[in-house]
Design a protein around this motif. Sequence first.
Motif, mmCIF file in Angstrom:
data_model
loop_
_atom_site.group_PDB
_atom_site.id
_atom_site.type_symbol
_atom_site.label_atom_id
_atom_site.label_comp_id
_atom_site.label_asym_id
_atom_site.label_seq_id
_atom_site.Cartn_x
_atom_site.Cartn_y
_atom_site.Cartn_z
ATOM 1 N N LEU A 168 0.826 -1.203 0.000
ATOM 2 C CA LEU A 168 0.000 0.000 0.000
ATOM 3 C C LEU A 168 0.862 1.257 0.000
ATOM 4 C CD1 LEU A 168 -2.851 -0.953 2.516
ATOM 5 C CD2 LEU A 168 -2.906 -1.001 0.028
ATOM 6 N N GLU A 169 2.003 1.196 0.631
ATOM 7 C CA GLU A 169 2.899 2.349 0.650
ATOM 8 C C GLU A 169 3.468 2.657 -0.728
ATOM 9 O OE1 GLU A 169 5.673 1.178 3.613
ATOM 10 O OE2 GLU A 169 4.401 1.812 5.301
ATOM 11 N N GLU A 170 3.380 1.695 -1.638
ATOM 12 C CA GLU A 170 3.836 1.916 -3.012
ATOM 13 C C GLU A 170 2.818 2.699 -3.834
ATOM 14 O OE1 GLU A 170 4.652 -1.920 -4.564
ATOM 15 O OE2 GLU A 170 6.427 -2.274 -3.297
ATOM 16 N N GLY A 171 1.646 2.947 -3.245
ATOM 17 C CA GLY A 171 0.665 3.790 -3.922
ATOM 18 C C GLY A 171 -0.672 3.151 -4.214
ATOM 19 N N HIS A 172 -0.830 1.878 -3.950
ATOM 20 C CA HIS A 172 -2.104 1.202 -4.204
ATOM 21 C C HIS A 172 -3.118 1.523 -3.117
ATOM 22 C CE1 HIS A 172 -0.413 -1.143 -7.513
ATOM 23 N NE2 HIS A 172 0.630 -1.384 -6.746
ATOM 24 N N ASP A 173 -4.395 1.423 -3.485
ATOM 25 C CA ASP A 173 -5.475 1.657 -2.522
ATOM 26 C C ASP A 173 -5.801 0.430 -1.700
ATOM 27 O OD1 ASP A 173 -5.867 4.315 -3.229
ATOM 28 O OD2 ASP A 173 -7.382 3.843 -4.744
ATOM 29 N N VAL A 174 -5.735 -0.745 -2.343
ATOM 30 C CA VAL A 174 -6.122 -1.999 -1.691
ATOM 31 C C VAL A 174 -5.097 -3.066 -2.036
ATOM 32 C CG1 VAL A 174 -7.916 -3.760 -1.459
ATOM 33 C CG2 VAL A 174 -8.570 -1.384 -1.903
ATOM 34 N N CYS A 175 -4.819 -3.932 -1.073
ATOM 35 C CA CYS A 175 -3.919 -5.057 -1.322
ATOM 36 C C CYS A 175 -4.576 -6.328 -0.788
ATOM 37 C CB CYS A 175 -2.572 -4.843 -0.644
ATOM 38 S SG CYS A 175 -1.413 -6.220 -0.905
ATOM 39 N N TYR A 176 -4.796 -7.282 -1.679
ATOM 40 C CA TYR A 176 -5.300 -8.598 -1.299
ATOM 41 C C TYR A 176 -4.118 -9.558 -1.118
ATOM 42 C CZ TYR A 176 -10.222 -7.574 -2.324
ATOM 43 O OH TYR A 176 -11.499 -7.071 -2.309
ATOM 44 N N VAL B 40 -17.812 -15.775 -10.957
ATOM 45 C CA VAL B 40 -19.010 -14.945 -10.916
ATOM 46 C C VAL B 40 -18.649 -13.495 -10.598
ATOM 47 C CG1 VAL B 40 -21.201 -14.558 -9.724
ATOM 48 C CG2 VAL B 40 -20.481 -16.879 -10.287
ATOM 49 N N ALA B 41 -17.685 -13.286 -9.689
ATOM 50 C CA ALA B 41 -17.261 -11.919 -9.361
ATOM 51 C C ALA B 41 -16.660 -11.227 -10.580
ATOM 52 C CB ALA B 41 -16.254 -11.951 -8.209
ATOM 53 N N THR B 42 -15.924 -11.971 -11.380
ATOM 54 C CA THR B 42 -15.369 -11.391 -12.610
ATOM 55 C C THR B 42 -16.481 -11.004 -13.568
ATOM 56 O OG1 THR B 42 -13.384 -12.772 -12.375
ATOM 57 C CG2 THR B 42 -13.795 -11.794 -14.536
ATOM 58 N N LEU B 43 -17.519 -11.838 -13.638
ATOM 59 C CA LEU B 43 -18.623 -11.602 -14.557
ATOM 60 C C LEU B 43 -19.533 -10.480 -14.075
ATOM 61 C CD1 LEU B 43 -20.129 -12.645 -17.113
ATOM 62 C CD2 LEU B 43 -21.416 -14.155 -15.591
ATOM 63 N N LEU B 44 -19.878 -10.486 -12.796
ATOM 64 C CA LEU B 44 -20.873 -9.552 -12.279
ATOM 65 C C LEU B 44 -20.285 -8.233 -11.793
ATOM 66 C CD1 LEU B 44 -23.216 -11.904 -10.184
ATOM 67 C CD2 LEU B 44 -23.418 -11.237 -12.584
ATOM 68 N N LEU B 45 -19.102 -8.285 -11.196
ATOM 69 C CA LEU B 45 -18.549 -7.099 -10.543
ATOM 70 C C LEU B 45 -17.398 -6.462 -11.309
ATOM 71 C CD1 LEU B 45 -18.469 -8.406 -6.840
ATOM 72 C CD2 LEU B 45 -20.343 -7.288 -8.071
ATOM 73 N N GLY B 46 -16.980 -7.079 -12.395
ATOM 74 C CA GLY B 46 -15.856 -6.522 -13.137
ATOM 75 C C GLY B 46 -14.534 -6.715 -12.423
ATOM 76 N N LYS B 47 -14.424 -7.786 -11.629
ATOM 77 C CA LYS B 47 -13.180 -8.058 -10.923
ATOM 78 C C LYS B 47 -12.059 -8.338 -11.920
ATOM 79 C CE LYS B 47 -12.341 -12.142 -9.386
ATOM 80 N NZ LYS B 47 -11.034 -12.370 -10.054
ATOM 81 N N PRO B 48 -10.881 -7.763 -11.704
ATOM 82 C CA PRO B 48 -9.755 -8.057 -12.601
ATOM 83 C C PRO B 48 -9.438 -9.553 -12.603
ATOM 84 C CG PRO B 48 -9.265 -6.156 -11.221
ATOM 85 C CD PRO B 48 -10.526 -6.746 -10.695
ATOM 86 N N LYS B 49 -9.207 -10.093 -13.777
ATOM 87 C CA LYS B 49 -8.870 -11.513 -13.868
ATOM 88 C C LYS B 49 -7.544 -11.778 -13.160
ATOM 89 C CE LYS B 49 -11.376 -12.492 -18.145
ATOM 90 N NZ LYS B 49 -11.273 -12.987 -19.549
ATOM 91 N N GLY B 50 -7.507 -12.875 -12.440
ATOM 92 C CA GLY B 50 -6.287 -13.227 -11.721
ATOM 93 C C GLY B 50 -6.250 -12.705 -10.297
ATOM 94 N N LEU B 51 -7.160 -11.810 -9.951
ATOM 95 C CA LEU B 51 -7.203 -11.282 -8.585
ATOM 96 C C LEU B 51 -8.065 -12.191 -7.723
ATOM 97 C CD1 LEU B 51 -6.628 -9.043 -6.487
ATOM 98 C CD2 LEU B 51 -8.732 -7.921 -7.293
ATOM 99 N N TYR B 52 -7.492 -12.727 -6.657
ATOM 100 C CA TYR B 52 -8.233 -13.581 -5.740
ATOM 101 C C TYR B 52 -8.792 -12.730 -4.604
ATOM 102 C CZ TYR B 52 -9.215 -17.086 -2.177
ATOM 103 O OH TYR B 52 -9.826 -17.846 -1.218
ATOM 104 N N LEU B 53 -10.104 -12.798 -4.412
ATOM 105 C CA LEU B 53 -10.756 -11.981 -3.383
ATOM 106 C C LEU B 53 -10.622 -12.658 -2.027
ATOM 107 C CD1 LEU B 53 -13.985 -10.875 -5.289
ATOM 108 C CD2 LEU B 53 -11.819 -9.652 -5.044
ATOM 109 N N SER C 103 -7.484 0.646 -8.071
ATOM 110 C CA SER C 103 -6.070 0.569 -7.708
ATOM 111 C C SER C 103 -5.875 -0.555 -6.693
ATOM 112 C CB SER C 103 -5.608 1.909 -7.111
ATOM 113 O OG SER C 103 -4.245 1.845 -6.730
ATOM 114 N N ILE C 104 -5.755 -1.780 -7.216
ATOM 115 C CA ILE C 104 -5.714 -2.973 -6.379
ATOM 116 C C ILE C 104 -4.496 -3.815 -6.756
ATOM 117 C CG2 ILE C 104 -6.932 -5.064 -5.683
ATOM 118 C CD1 ILE C 104 -9.537 -3.675 -6.450
ATOM 119 N N THR C 105 -3.816 -4.334 -5.764
ATOM 120 C CA THR C 105 -2.688 -5.225 -5.992
ATOM 121 C C THR C 105 -2.833 -6.429 -5.066
ATOM 122 O OG1 THR C 105 -0.271 -5.362 -6.141
ATOM 123 C CG2 THR C 105 -1.189 -4.148 -4.261
#
Length: 319
Positions: free
Chosen positions: A118-126, A148-161, A195-197
């Motif tokens: 987060l200190e590198e500038g991202h808003d959220v880190c999973y 489903v999250a990718t389909l419904l919420l526009g979650k970036p592919k490869g990001l695990y919630l 801004s998610i990493t």
Amino acid sequence: MDLKDETLKLSIVVPVYRSASILPVLVQQVQEVMVNEGLSDAFELILVNDAGPDNSWDVIRSLAETHKFIRGINLRKNAGQHNAIMAGFNHVRGRIVAVMDDDLQHPPSALIDIMRALEEGHDVCYTKYLNRQHAGWKQAGSRFNDYVATLLLGKPKGLYLSSFKAMRREIVDEIIKYDGPYTYIDGLILDVTQSITSVDIVHQARHEGESNYNLRRLLSLWLKMATSFSILPLRFATYMGFALAALSLVMVVFVVVAKFLHPEYPPGWASLIAVILFIGGVQTLCIGMVGEYLGRTYLKLNRRQQFIIGSTTWGRRAG
């Protein structure tokens, strides 16, 4: 909500349910990590007791008496993991807010890696698990939820919630503006920022006991995501209606033509029943989707609360 304390760098929110015996170990490990990083006076650990059947609240109160960095919140009734997290979010004071489970499958040492991301500038880190310790059925459910999250919420592919994550305080301030009774934290995050990493962590075995999540709760979580943050299921019902109408028209034409060409064809009772059952099933599914949306709208209009706080370790608060 408590006033922001600029002297605190990190707030850690932990929803607690049936974890009385694990909490002392969790607190000890978190404290060791923070002390080693020179943050012993710059963090707080918010333990939210979600009205579990054990004596977790007594343990939290006892720990708060001996550790000044602990702040406990006791809910009057079980609100669910995400609503319990919202209760914690409404009382955080740090510039960075982390969320982790109470079973020690999330290593506290990873908090440092998340903060640095987060200190590198991202808003959220999973966090992304290198070796998941969950049961096979739960991993399969997570993969389905991810799709489903990718389909419904526009979650970036490869990001695990993952449930182990951290975000800037500004993101939390936006999230708690949501006042609906059916909270889905990851959906709110994806609504607020792109801004998610993520960072890789080792997923530890549960300290003791079994997971509190079962198939019913996972299904409930999926419904929150599907019906609270997207109208795609309703659109699916509409498209299905159009498709069935088109199919019915084609079948009518086919039956009429076949009857003219082959008058000797016997009546198709079996096929008729099959079509009726199929169409009836689809209609029931679509009505159920509409009912789910209407039910959630009804509860929100009636101002059903996300959580009800019974008491805190820094005073009492009526819900």
